[in-house]
Design an enzyme around this catalytic site. Structure first.
Site, PDB file in Angstrom:
ATOM      1  N   LYS A 268       0.848  -1.202   0.000  1.00  0.00           N
ATOM      2  CA  LYS A 268       0.000   0.000   0.000  1.00  0.00           C
ATOM      3  C   LYS A 268       0.880   1.247   0.000  1.00  0.00           C
ATOM      4  CE  LYS A 268      -4.065   1.704   2.594  1.00  0.00           C
ATOM      5  NZ  LYS A 268      -4.971   1.404   3.742  1.00  0.00           N
TER       6      LYS A 268
ATOM      7  N   SER B  43     -10.238  -1.160   6.634  1.00  0.00           N
ATOM      8  CA  SER B  43      -9.613  -0.970   5.321  1.00  0.00           C
ATOM      9  C   SER B  43      -8.849  -2.144   4.739  1.00  0.00           C
ATOM     10  CB  SER B  43      -8.672   0.229   5.364  1.00  0.00           C
ATOM     11  OG  SER B  43      -9.421   1.401   5.216  1.00  0.00           O
TER      12      SER B  43
ATOM     13  N   SER C 274      -9.863   1.337   2.532  1.00  0.00           N
ATOM     14  CA  SER C 274      -8.967   2.146   1.725  1.00  0.00           C
ATOM     15  C   SER C 274      -7.872   1.350   1.009  1.00  0.00           C
ATOM     16  CB  SER C 274      -8.288   3.196   2.608  1.00  0.00           C
ATOM     17  OG  SER C 274      -7.501   2.568   3.599  1.00  0.00           O
TER      18      SER C 274
HETATM   19  N1  GLN Z   1     -13.492   3.512   5.872  1.00  0.00           N
HETATM   20  C1  GLN Z   1     -13.020   3.892   7.164  1.00  0.00           C
HETATM   21  C2  GLN Z   1     -12.610   5.341   7.121  1.00  0.00           C
HETATM   22  O1  GLN Z   1     -12.812   5.958   6.141  1.00  0.00           O
HETATM   23  C3  GLN Z   1     -11.884   3.029   7.581  1.00  0.00           C
HETATM   24  C4  GLN Z   1     -10.644   3.352   6.870  1.00  0.00           C
HETATM   25  C5  GLN Z   1      -9.468   2.529   7.306  1.00  0.00           C
HETATM   26  O2  GLN Z   1      -9.624   1.475   7.914  1.00  0.00           O
HETATM   27  N2  GLN Z   1      -8.294   3.048   7.019  1.00  0.00           N
HETATM   28  O3  GLN Z   1     -12.098   5.879   8.040  1.00  0.00           O
END
Ligand code: GLN
Length: 477
Positions: A74, A173, A149
């Site tokens: 990532k 995410s 994400s």
């Molecule tokens: N979708 C969640 C957010 O927008 C979790 C994101 C994540 O786990 N990095 O914060």
């Protein structure tokens, strides 16, 4: 070995094939490199999984257990000399002078960096539509999102553009994109993997973890990156992760919380999870109901706590130290213009939310209260684990949704993490495994265990995976 045969190998199998001399590490790496570079060059005509792809093939297999297996990482993991922007314009041109500990450990174990993967900006999002590099498409249906994400990591593994990938999970995410792309994704116990060198979102929640084709690969990756790191004071000494081997679930108690597996979950998703629970009973497990009374408040607490931490973590991006710098006549104008131009709308929304929640008059009312809800949620899990071994729920309330469907309504986007955020707040390990299809799209089943039960959790997931026999091939490109 033909390219087709190479692509069929899991990461573990690829390492074994190199070890036995059946396949050269060079050939393995080049097969994936060509595919990943083609996706990068195609941009949005492809899946748009990558922000950077290696242009050289490592000379020979490192004499280490992973034998040169390529890995996609990532974008938010710092890698020395390699562009690392966390999906943001504000880090344009940034090449870190050091490497994240998790990445160094995987390299020392013999993994080779194949590519950096596209992601939501600073890991804020559930659809990968908040990236400065454009959206990632879901290989099962290109009109749909891969989740986020860690969307680039999930789509790349599902499509066979990387054997496996590293992601991060703050509120879901890793697990949610894994579910939406039909692969395995695990958020380990908070502290299992060092956060050193990860561009921070919400430090008390951020956790690195594997996105893989199967549970054995998830265990293998975790084994080679976990452990205490002097550079991260919150990292833990944890027991070594062993290769999962269970095929039965005899005597294990699985708890299904009605709060996460009832109202608000799509019928097709519930149906898949129910039939998987029947399979689990066939393997000897007892399935029971459990209660997590505070879980419905997890999302509200998360959207105070995570933005609060983010507003503090993101204060460092001001045009002075890294990346983008806007031209201006004075220092204050330079700061504000840089942040105006460099951050996308979701990041700005979170900074405003977090700054407000932490402001002196409101700190107790918002941040303090959300912290107390967090404690209640952790207590709910502790109480549930008195009567069951694991908690089982859908990973995502829906299958992959259409691109653009939730972008204009942040709340509906935030609801994507309804089932994953409670485990993040409690710091406990949770894994998503593909459990079937609904309308031709993958459904993920989430299993969560008590803190530090990661190895056992992988074992249980492995037994279920063998019984499910999910076929991922429709997603290969
Ligand atoms: N979708 C969640 C957010 O927008 C979790 C994101 C994540 O786990 N990095 O914060």
């Amino acid at each position: 070995m033909s390219a087709g045969d190479i692509l069929e190998l899991s990461a573990s199998a690829a390492a074994a094939a190199v070890d036995s001399g059946e396949l050269s590490a060079r050939e393995l790496f080049e097969t994936y490199r060509v595919r990943a570079a083609a996706d990068r060059d195609a941009g949005i005509e492809g899946l748009n999984c990558f922000t950077w792809v290696a242009d050289e093939v490592p000379a020979e297999a490192p004499p280490a257990p992973l034998h040169g297996v390529p890995i996609a990482i990532k974008d938010l993991f710092c890698v020395e000399g390699v562009p690392s922007q966390a999906g943001s314009r504000i880090l344009e041109g940034y090449r870190p002078p050091y490497t994240a500990s998790s990445v160094s450990r995987l390299r020392e174990a013999g993994a080779c960096l194949l590519a950096k993967t596209n992601q939501d900006e600073f890991a804020m999002g559930s659809s990968n539509e908040n990236s400065a590099f454009g959206p990632v498409l879901n290989p099962w249906d290109r009109a749909r999102v891969p989740g986020g994400s860690s969307g680039g990591s999930a789509a790349a593994v599902a499509a066979g553009l990387a054997p496996w990938a590293l992601g991060t999970d703050t509120g879901g995410s890793i697990r949610q994109p894994a579910a939406l792309c039909g692969i395995v994704g695990m958020k380990p116990t908070y502290g299992t993997v060092s956060r050193y060198g990860m561009i921070a979102f919400a430090s008390s929640l951020d956790q690195a973890g594997p996105l893989t084709r199967d549970v054995s690969d998830a265990a293998l990756m975790l084994r080679h990156m976990s452990g205490r790191d002097a550079c991260d004071a919150t990292s833990l000494h944890s027991a070594s992760v062993e290769p999962p081997s269970a095929r039965r679930l005899d005597g294990l108690r699985l708890g299904v919380p009605e709060e996460l597996a009832g109202e608000g979950i799509e019928a097709g998703v519930l149906e898949c999870c129910r039939s998987t629970l029947s399979l689990a009973e066939g393997l000897g497990a007892d399935v029971a109901e459990v209660r997590l009374p505070h879980a419905p408040h997890a999302l509200a607490a998360y959207y105070v706590l995570a933005p609060a931490e983010a507003s503090s973590n993101l204060a460092r991006f001001d045009g002075v130290r890294y990346g983008l710098r806007a031209e201006a006549d004075d220092l204050l104008a330079m700061y504000t213009r840089t942040r105006h131009d460099g951050f996308g709308p979701e990041v700005k929304r979170r900074i405003m939310l977090g700054t407000y929640a932490l402001s002196s008059g409101y700190y107790e009312a918002y941040y303090g209260r959300a912290q107390r809800v967090r404690t209640k949620i952790a207590e709910d899990f502790a109480a549930a684990f008195q009567s069951v071994d694991y908690i089982v729920s859908p990973t995502s309330p829906t299958v992959a949704f259409k691109l653009g469907e939730r972008t204009s309504d942040p709340l509906s986007m935030y609801l994507s993490d309804y089932c994953t955020v409670p485990m993040s707040l409690a710091g406990i390990p949770a894994i998503s495994i593909p459990c079937g299809l609904s309308d031709g799209l993958p459904v993920g089943l989430q299993l969560a265990g008590p803190a530090l039960s990661d190895s056992r959790l992988l074992d249980a997931a492995h037994a279920l995976e063998q019984a499910i026999e999910f076929d991922p091939r429709a997603a290969r490109v």
